[in-house]
Design an enzyme around this catalytic site. Sequence first.
Site, PDB file in Angstrom:
ATOM      1  N   GLY A  97      88.023  64.327  19.696  1.00 13.20           N
ATOM      2  CA  GLY A  97      87.422  63.569  20.779  1.00 13.20           C
ATOM      3  C   GLY A  97      87.984  62.172  20.969  1.00 13.20           C
ATOM      4  CD  GLU A 112      87.563  46.602   4.516  1.00 14.52           C
ATOM      5  OE1 GLU A 112      88.729  46.184   4.363  1.00 14.52           O
ATOM      6  OE2 GLU A 112      87.089  47.531   3.855  1.00 14.52           O
ATOM      7  N   GLY A 129      93.993  62.217  14.155  1.00 16.21           N
ATOM      8  CA  GLY A 129      92.772  61.466  14.393  1.00 16.21           C
ATOM      9  C   GLY A 129      91.621  62.423  14.607  1.00 16.21           C
ATOM     10  CE  LYS A 163      93.379  64.878  17.657  1.00 18.90           C
ATOM     11  NZ  LYS A 163      91.993  64.384  17.656  1.00 18.90           N
TER      12      LYS A 163
END
Length: 618
Positions: A194, A415, A191, A197
């Site tokens: 920031g 979408e 990912g 993780k």
Amino acid sequence: MTLFIRTIFALVLLLVVGGAITVFWNIENRLPSISYNEFLTILDKDEVTEVRLQGNEIALKDTFGREFAAYSPDIAALLPKLLDKGVIITGGADDSARIWRLAESAVPVMLILLVWYSLLRNQAADYSESEDKDKHARFAPQAMHKPVTFRDVAGVPEAKEELLEVIDFLQRPKKYSRLGAVIPRGILFQGPPGTGKTLIARAIAGESGVPFFSISGSDFVEMFVGVGASRVRELFKEAKKHTPCIVFIDEIDAVGGRRSSGNIAGGQDERGQTLNALLVEMDGFSTDDTIIILAATNRPDILDPALLRPGRFDRQINILPPDVKGRLQILQVYAQKMALSDSVNLEKVARSTPGFTGAELASLMNEAALIAGRKGDSAIRPEHFDIAKDRILMGVERKGLVISEKDRKTMAYHEAGHAVLAKFLPETDPIHKITIIPRGKALGHTQQLPLTERHAYAKEYLLSRITILMGGRASEEICLSQQTTGAEDDFRQAVDLATKMVCQWGMTDKIGTMSYIRDDGAFLGEQLSRNAYSEETGRIIDREVKTLVESCYREARRILTAEQDFLVYLADMLLVNETLDLEEMEIIYECTAKKRREGASGASGDEKDMACTLSATG
Ligand code: ADP
Ligand code: ZN
């Protein structure tokens, strides 16, 4: 140790001062120099009274009492002349000035040596100081004064869910090993930076109460070949002494990048060796070693496939920037520690920060507190958030993360178009999630989960798929009267599928059950000779593909036009919520259906509309 360093420091200082004095003294005592020719001229004029010889150097005094320095290429030839003129000759190599000059030239060298030495000692001191605490430890488990828990991590529900299991492994490894289960070894977080993780990795350690070893991939990559590899071995040796434990490797792409065979540069070689050491270590655990390796990367695409093989990082967890709910939760975590005025509406803040990561939200809160503090306010107020946001956005803009309102709208309608079709077409995979949070290159995303592993695809399924792919563009055209580049990837996939249906899967009448493999790159020549087709056939194929895609596009437009109220509602909700799952989509459909019924029966549905609104935070 520190005493020693201080001594060295004092010595160095002394030498610097001493050196400066020496240089100064020397300058004071240095004689103006003249050329050998000038010297000979003065000598000829009988003006030289006295010379001092030091090797080939001459210091002379003239009749006016002035002193000069000169250099003579041949003292032996000069001597008779000096004697002849009756000049007083003195000399000697052990003159004090000469010693000073020697010292002067030695000072810089000594200085450099000393500074270098003290630096080396310094490093060694650091090393052995930590060694005192824990034998060997460049890699000591990190002390956690205040362990991070899952309560500190917000807005990533799926990742947390998945990792609960890992915490259980770490807390009760026996429970699993008794059953013969192999505990997962590596988990890769992927990912953008920031997104939390590192925070999640720490939280797993904190929750399960095990030691936490942390290192960044870039720490492994050293100038010297072999250092990285030995560091990897050292790290794992240490970790094995503390099982069960967690090893966290940040930026694993720094070592785990694809090994390219063509590159012979040193860095590449070093990286390859380090990566190999890592792979060997990961494969070498015994089943009793409960070590879970967590790694983080924002470039999963460049990772060496060897790292992702079973038994290594075979679990991958996507950590994406949070949606509006997630952002609210993160803001709430930080708000607990801050003095917020009652007029601050965190939900509003969450809505106005699309695209912000956890780290950016954390700094938004902090920035707002700083601004409030500077203004002498006792609580953080909404206007402080506005200023803080502008400040952070200025930094973010450079990274190209900010999504304009217009782009969000485009994404939402695009979408929603895919999603509506996925709901109404036959033979489709159910929708898992729709989102307009950008991930990497692709903007929005509609996730469909296949119900069962399909191996043979039916023609109907393929047609539905192509139609769904066309839905993004169709929706943009119908609702927003626009065409954007957002459909590029959709079109590519649609044409790919349609081409295969025509050429390879025998699904159209005009071509029939033939197999013509169209160029797919590498072995073009070979394939053409195997399945050659005439120019005429080529034209028919083109026409068939076009007809197929176009008819799917028409179908997409037909359905979307018929369901336009649902489409618009869905897109609006997507703009508010950023992600919707299947259940939420069903609720929106129910509401649309209800409105339709009310519309048909002529009742005004204004009040009832309210009950139908999905809560963004619910
Ligand atoms: P990454 O490792 O993904 O680059 P980090 O874990 O270093 O990100 O995040 C940096 C900081 O941002 C964290 O220390 C934390 O303060 C904040 N942060 C990021 N994501 C979250 C989150 N999901 N919840 C709470 N805080 C977060
Ligand atoms: Zn699309």
